[in-house]
Scaffold this motif. Structure first.
Motif, PDB file in Angstrom:
ATOM      1  N   ALA A 158       0.824  -1.212   0.000  1.00  0.00           N
ATOM      2  CA  ALA A 158       0.000   0.000   0.000  1.00  0.00           C
ATOM      3  C   ALA A 158       0.857   1.260   0.000  1.00  0.00           C
ATOM      4  O   ALA A 158       0.550   2.233  -0.693  1.00  0.00           O
ATOM      5  CB  ALA A 158      -0.943  -0.010   1.200  1.00  0.00           C
ATOM      6  N   VAL A 159       1.935   1.245   0.774  1.00  0.00           N
ATOM      7  CA  VAL A 159       2.797   2.429   0.838  1.00  0.00           C
ATOM      8  C   VAL A 159       3.534   2.638  -0.480  1.00  0.00           C
ATOM      9  O   VAL A 159       3.688   3.764  -0.951  1.00  0.00           O
ATOM     10  CB  VAL A 159       3.786   2.344   2.017  1.00  0.00           C
ATOM     11  CG1 VAL A 159       4.703   3.566   2.033  1.00  0.00           C
ATOM     12  CG2 VAL A 159       3.044   2.256   3.341  1.00  0.00           C
ATOM     13  N   ILE A 160       3.980   1.549  -1.111  1.00  0.00           N
ATOM     14  CA  ILE A 160       4.606   1.672  -2.432  1.00  0.00           C
ATOM     15  C   ILE A 160       3.608   2.272  -3.425  1.00  0.00           C
ATOM     16  O   ILE A 160       3.947   3.158  -4.220  1.00  0.00           O
ATOM     17  CB  ILE A 160       5.106   0.301  -2.934  1.00  0.00           C
ATOM     18  CG1 ILE A 160       6.280  -0.183  -2.081  1.00  0.00           C
ATOM     19  CG2 ILE A 160       5.509   0.380  -4.405  1.00  0.00           C
ATOM     20  CD1 ILE A 160       6.749  -1.592  -2.410  1.00  0.00           C
ATOM     21  N   LEU A 161       2.376   1.839  -3.365  1.00  0.00           N
ATOM     22  CA  LEU A 161       1.353   2.359  -4.268  1.00  0.00           C
ATOM     23  C   LEU A 161       0.994   3.810  -3.973  1.00  0.00           C
ATOM     24  O   LEU A 161       0.525   4.538  -4.864  1.00  0.00           O
ATOM     25  CB  LEU A 161       0.086   1.499  -4.175  1.00  0.00           C
ATOM     26  CG  LEU A 161       0.162   0.081  -4.736  1.00  0.00           C
ATOM     27  CD1 LEU A 161      -1.104  -0.694  -4.391  1.00  0.00           C
ATOM     28  CD2 LEU A 161       0.378   0.112  -6.245  1.00  0.00           C
ATOM     29  N   SER A 162       1.208   4.259  -2.746  1.00  0.00           N
ATOM     30  CA  SER A 162       0.755   5.595  -2.328  1.00  0.00           C
ATOM     31  C   SER A 162       1.647   6.729  -2.814  1.00  0.00           C
ATOM     32  O   SER A 162       1.272   7.900  -2.680  1.00  0.00           O
ATOM     33  CB  SER A 162       0.639   5.656  -0.803  1.00  0.00           C
ATOM     34  OG  SER A 162       1.921   5.664  -0.199  1.00  0.00           O
ATOM     35  N   ALA A 163       2.797   6.430  -3.389  1.00  0.00           N
ATOM     36  CA  ALA A 163       3.677   7.487  -3.893  1.00  0.00           C
ATOM     37  C   ALA A 163       2.946   8.310  -4.950  1.00  0.00           C
ATOM     38  O   ALA A 163       2.448   7.758  -5.939  1.00  0.00           O
ATOM     39  CB  ALA A 163       4.951   6.881  -4.470  1.00  0.00           C
TER      40      ALA A 163
END
Length: 220
Positions: free
Chosen positions: A35-40
């Motif tokens: 999720a954090v990788i996608l949130s960039a």
């Protein structure tokens, strides 16, 4: 800003929101990492919409790889930079399987070796998944730290180092979440909601906007 004022600021944040957390939806460290990788350069809302479809199908590195690049891209194509993110996610999953027994590593050094994971993402994982007192400085936190005077700095690393040094230890674990929520919902970039800010009298911003309408309090 002096230490006494910072103490009051974080005391108020804690009173208003005793148990802050990320707005990203996840159930495991692996899901949080993805999720954090996608949130960039994307909103948490857009990421959550995508992961609600993605995680029921692929909530482990092995299942993520089984989707294939095309399958993964089809599920996250609503998110900006989805092609690059899909490549990074699959490469990260390969490394997790090969070097970490399919588990998310618990050290900054190992996290930052993963494709798509920089210092900010590593700090989020260390803080939110593993309870470390790290502070991931994004655009919201950078703005709040500078505007309020809590920890001014010319770049995100300077601000991060200052926050780690000056935030009282009892508030350090949750400081990341309080500051990001404050920046997202109250101390906004174009028109800060100073009139309903719970730290208005402690903030050192010279151009306070006291004529705006109230917004949702920082306890989302």
């Amino acid at each position: 800003m002096n230490a006494a004022k910072r103490q009051k600021i974080f005391t108020r944040f804690k009173a208003a929101n005793p148990h802050p957390t990320t707005e990203l939806e996840y159930t495991t460290p692996f899901e949080l990492l993805i999720a954090v990788i996608l949130s960039a350069q994307a909103t948490d809302k857009s990421v959550n919409l995508a992961t609600r479809k993605l995680f029921p199908l692929a909530n482990t590195p092995e299942k993520m790889i089984a989707l294939s690049e095309a399958g993964l891209m089809s599920l996250i194509k609503s998110i900006g930079l989805y092609k690059t993110k899909a490549k990074n996610i699959l490469a990260t999953c390969q490394l997790l399987i090969q070097h970490h027994h399919s588990q998310v590593p618990r050290t900054r050094v190992e996290l930052e070796k993963l494709p798509g994971v920089g210092r900010k993402t590593a700090n989020v994982i260390l803080n939110t998944a593993f309870g470390e007192p790290t502070i991931a400085v994004d655009t919201h936190i950078f703005r709040v730290a500078n505007r309020t005077g809590i920890a001014p700095g010319k770049n995100v690393r300077v601000v991060e180092d200052k926050l780690i040094k000056c935030v009282p230890i009892e508030f350090r674990h949750d400081a990341h979440h309080w500051l990001i929520l404050h920046g997202r919902y109250v101390c906004m970039a174009r028109k800060p909601a100073c009139s309903c800010c719970l730290i208005n009298d402690l903030c050192e911003y010279e151009h306070k906007n006291l004529d705006n309408n109230p917004v949702v309090a920082m306890n989302s």
